[in-house]
Design a protein around this motif. Structure first.
Motif, mmCIF file in Angstrom:
data_model
loop_
_atom_site.group_PDB
_atom_site.id
_atom_site.type_symbol
_atom_site.label_atom_id
_atom_site.label_comp_id
_atom_site.label_asym_id
_atom_site.label_seq_id
_atom_site.Cartn_x
_atom_site.Cartn_y
_atom_site.Cartn_z
ATOM 1 N N GLU A 41 2.742 12.568 -9.709
ATOM 2 C CA GLU A 41 2.337 12.696 -11.109
ATOM 3 C C GLU A 41 0.967 12.064 -11.361
ATOM 4 O O GLU A 41 0.544 11.949 -12.514
ATOM 5 N N THR A 42 0.258 11.681 -10.310
ATOM 6 C CA THR A 42 -1.046 11.040 -10.463
ATOM 7 C C THR A 42 -2.155 12.076 -10.325
ATOM 8 O O THR A 42 -1.918 13.240 -9.998
ATOM 9 N N ALA A 43 -3.380 11.618 -10.528
ATOM 10 C CA ALA A 43 -4.551 12.506 -10.432
ATOM 11 C C ALA A 43 -5.208 12.462 -9.053
ATOM 12 O O ALA A 43 -6.302 12.999 -8.882
ATOM 13 N N PHE A 44 -4.524 11.843 -8.063
ATOM 14 C CA PHE A 44 -5.112 11.670 -6.739
ATOM 15 C C PHE A 44 -4.096 12.024 -5.659
ATOM 16 O O PHE A 44 -2.885 11.927 -5.880
ATOM 17 N N PRO A 45 -4.565 12.416 -4.487
ATOM 18 C CA PRO A 45 -3.642 12.666 -3.375
ATOM 19 C C PRO A 45 -3.148 11.359 -2.769
ATOM 20 O O PRO A 45 -3.798 10.313 -2.877
ATOM 21 N N HIS A 46 -2.006 11.446 -2.088
ATOM 22 C CA HIS A 46 -1.414 10.277 -1.439
ATOM 23 C C HIS A 46 -0.824 10.695 -0.092
ATOM 24 O O HIS A 46 -0.204 11.756 0.025
ATOM 25 N N ALA A 47 -1.022 9.839 0.907
ATOM 26 C CA ALA A 47 -0.489 10.073 2.254
ATOM 27 C C ALA A 47 0.737 9.180 2.420
ATOM 28 O O ALA A 47 0.608 7.988 2.694
ATOM 29 N N MET A 48 1.922 9.747 2.260
ATOM 30 C CA MET A 48 3.149 8.963 2.252
ATOM 31 C C MET A 48 3.692 8.834 3.677
ATOM 32 O O MET A 48 3.933 9.832 4.362
ATOM 33 N N HIS A 49 3.879 7.576 4.089
ATOM 34 C CA HIS A 49 4.258 7.266 5.466
ATOM 35 C C HIS A 49 5.589 6.533 5.500
ATOM 36 O O HIS A 49 5.810 5.583 4.744
ATOM 37 N N LEU A 50 6.490 6.973 6.403
ATOM 38 C CA LEU A 50 7.760 6.306 6.658
ATOM 39 C C LEU A 50 7.685 5.589 7.994
ATOM 40 O O LEU A 50 7.232 6.165 8.989
ATOM 41 N N HIS A 51 8.141 4.368 8.032
ATOM 42 C CA HIS A 51 8.176 3.608 9.277
ATOM 43 C C HIS A 51 9.450 3.913 10.060
ATOM 44 O O HIS A 51 10.502 4.198 9.487
ATOM 45 N N GLY A 52 9.341 3.840 11.384
ATOM 46 C CA GLY A 52 10.505 3.899 12.253
ATOM 47 C C GLY A 52 11.123 5.257 12.444
ATOM 48 O O GLY A 52 12.094 5.394 13.205
ATOM 49 N N HIS A 53 10.608 6.281 11.776
ATOM 50 C CA HIS A 53 11.201 7.612 11.817
ATOM 51 C C HIS A 53 10.121 8.687 11.754
ATOM 52 O O HIS A 53 9.051 8.474 11.184
#
Length: 457
Positions: free
Chosen positions: A386-398
């Motif tokens: 819902e923001t005005a910017f991109p995001h690189a979402m990272h999960l640890h361990g998987h």
């Protein structure tokens, strides 16, 4: 396009390649200050923080299934820790202060010891005060080689980074509390390097086949890449082989923390220059330049086989529970309120604390996990930006599978780029026990609120 050295520092539009040589193995991973020629020749050297005295740190190469044993020795003025990005390892080795270990104080050490289960391209970096410590150079590649590697003439690791340097001193600008960076697109640099160097060439021969392992170590920069004088395929993403290689026909993105493996043939003729190109708003600029000479290969190889797959869990997600994670805040869509712990604060109060972003209403890692999964369960997570910017979402361990718009399963990844206004769904098999971090890998966004966690037990 020819750029002056000064213009290069001002615009950060051209990037070139330097190869990483074979380095001696060491049981120690010494975090220490050093100086390196980051800016072009003629500028002063840049004070940096390193693993082992140079940026990137040691090129750690092991075979699939082998053990990595490194003692982190902290000779820096700040506490630090090492996260082994993308490796499915035991939780105690994941390197997250406050969640999996305590930060390693200045003058202290910590033993990392783990087995690498998956072949592919990975990396390691600081996970304490990451926005600053990674920006100062605390990162390096971790390459896990297949038992049966592909038929290539050269295997090259290319680690992309952008630096914010003072144009006069070539020192790193010490503005890590910059509210504009924290609340906007993140810390973007004014000089881009590959493997910590500016403006080297890497000679190749006609019709040679290259494996290019691209790693984005930048704080926040998203690269849009293409090939010139090279023809080939994407064969792996975030370390995991594709079931079928994907021909590179147009541009492809590389978000912070993501990796892409290419196998390419040199199609440029002798005396020409092939390039890996960054596509920018004002044109394309060289990331890596390959001057071509007459090579040993008389004719190009024909076709390509997939890389051998890693042993991954089967993903059956039709009945898997769906968990919604809303990405909130930032400039233009400021937080009205969010929680830190059990306390709800106004947007103004949050901004005074340097918190501009939130995940599901929390502007810091919450006390309770976003997801509490039993070992072996499959879950779906929908990231709603819902923001005005991109995001690189990272999960640890998987690693996880991308769920495509038609409901089919896309590639395995450990970091997914969620564009502004976009929703992306992933399917996760919770097969690695422990408490695991989940955060935006635009490191300024994580530092100012975009951090959560999940539990597997």
């Amino acid at each position: 396009m020819m750029l002056s050295r000064r213009r290069f520092l001002q615009t950060s539009t051209a990037m070139l390649l330097v190869p990483v040589g074979v380095r001696a193995a060491s049981s120690d991973l010494v975090a220490q200050a050093a100086a390196q020629q980051i800016a072009p020749d003629g500028y002063p050297t840049t004070p940096v923080w390193t693993y082992g005295g140079s940026v990137p740190g040691f090129d750690i190469r092991v075979r699939q299934g082998e053990r990595v044993q490194r003692t982190l020795v902290n000779n820096l003025p700040q506490p630090t820790a090492v996260h082994w990005h993308g490796i499915r390892i035991a939780n105690a080795m994941d390197g997250v202060p406050g969640l999996t270990q305590e930060a390693v104080e200045a003058g202290a050490s910590f033993d990392y010891d783990f087995v690498v289960p998956d072949a592919g391209t990975y990396w390691y970096h600081s996970h304490n005060r990451s926005m600053e410590q990674v920006a100062r150079g605390l990162y390096g590649p971790l390459i896990v080689e297949e038992a049966s590697p592909p038929d290539v003439d050269r295997d090259l690791m290319l680690m992309l980074d952008d630096w914010r340097l003072d144009p006069d001193t070539a020192h790193i600008v010490n503005d890590f509390d910059n509210g504009h960076d924290l609340s906007h697109a993140g810390r973007l640099g004014n000089l881009v390097t590959v493997n910590g160097r500016f403006d080297p060439d890497y000679p190749v021969g006609t019709a040679e086949r290259l494996r290019l392992r691209l790693i984005n170590a930048s704080n926040a920069r998203i690269y849009d890449l293409s090939l010139d004088g090279l023809s080939g395929w994407i064969v792996a993403l975030d370390g995991m082989p594709l079931e079928q290689p994907l021909p590179v026909e147009e541009t492809f993105p590389l978000a912070p923390a993501q990796r892409v493996d290419l196998i390419v043939d040199v199609t440029a003729k002798a005396q020409e220059i092939a390039s890996l190109v960054s596509v920018e708003r004002d044109g394309g600029f060289g990331l890596a330049r390959f001057p071509v000479s007459e090579g040993a290969a008389a004719t190009p190889r024909q076709g390509i086989d997939p890389l051998p797959p890693n042993s991954m869990p089967e993903v059956q997600y039709d009945d898997a529970p769906l968990h919604r994670m809303v990405l909130q805040g930032g400039a233009m869509r400021w937080l009205e309120a969010a929680k830190i712990g059990d306390t709800e604060l106004t947007g103004r109060e949050l901004a005074q604390l340097g918190r501009f972003w939130a995940l599901n209403g929390y502007a810091e890692r919450p006390k309770d996990p976003f997801l509490d999964a039993r070992l072996g369960q499959t879950h779906r997570i929908e990231f709603v930006n819902e923001t005005a910017f991109p995001h690189a979402m990272h999960l640890h361990g998987h690693h996880f599978r991308i769920v495509l718009p038609d409901g089919s399963l896309g590639p395995w990844r450990d970091t997914v780029l969620v564009e502004r206004g976009q929703s992306r769904q992933i399917a996760l098999v919770a097969d690695n026990p422990g408490d695991w971090l989940l955060h935006c890998h635009m490191l300024g966004h994580a530092a100012s609120g975009m951090m959560s966690w999940f539990r597997v037990s």
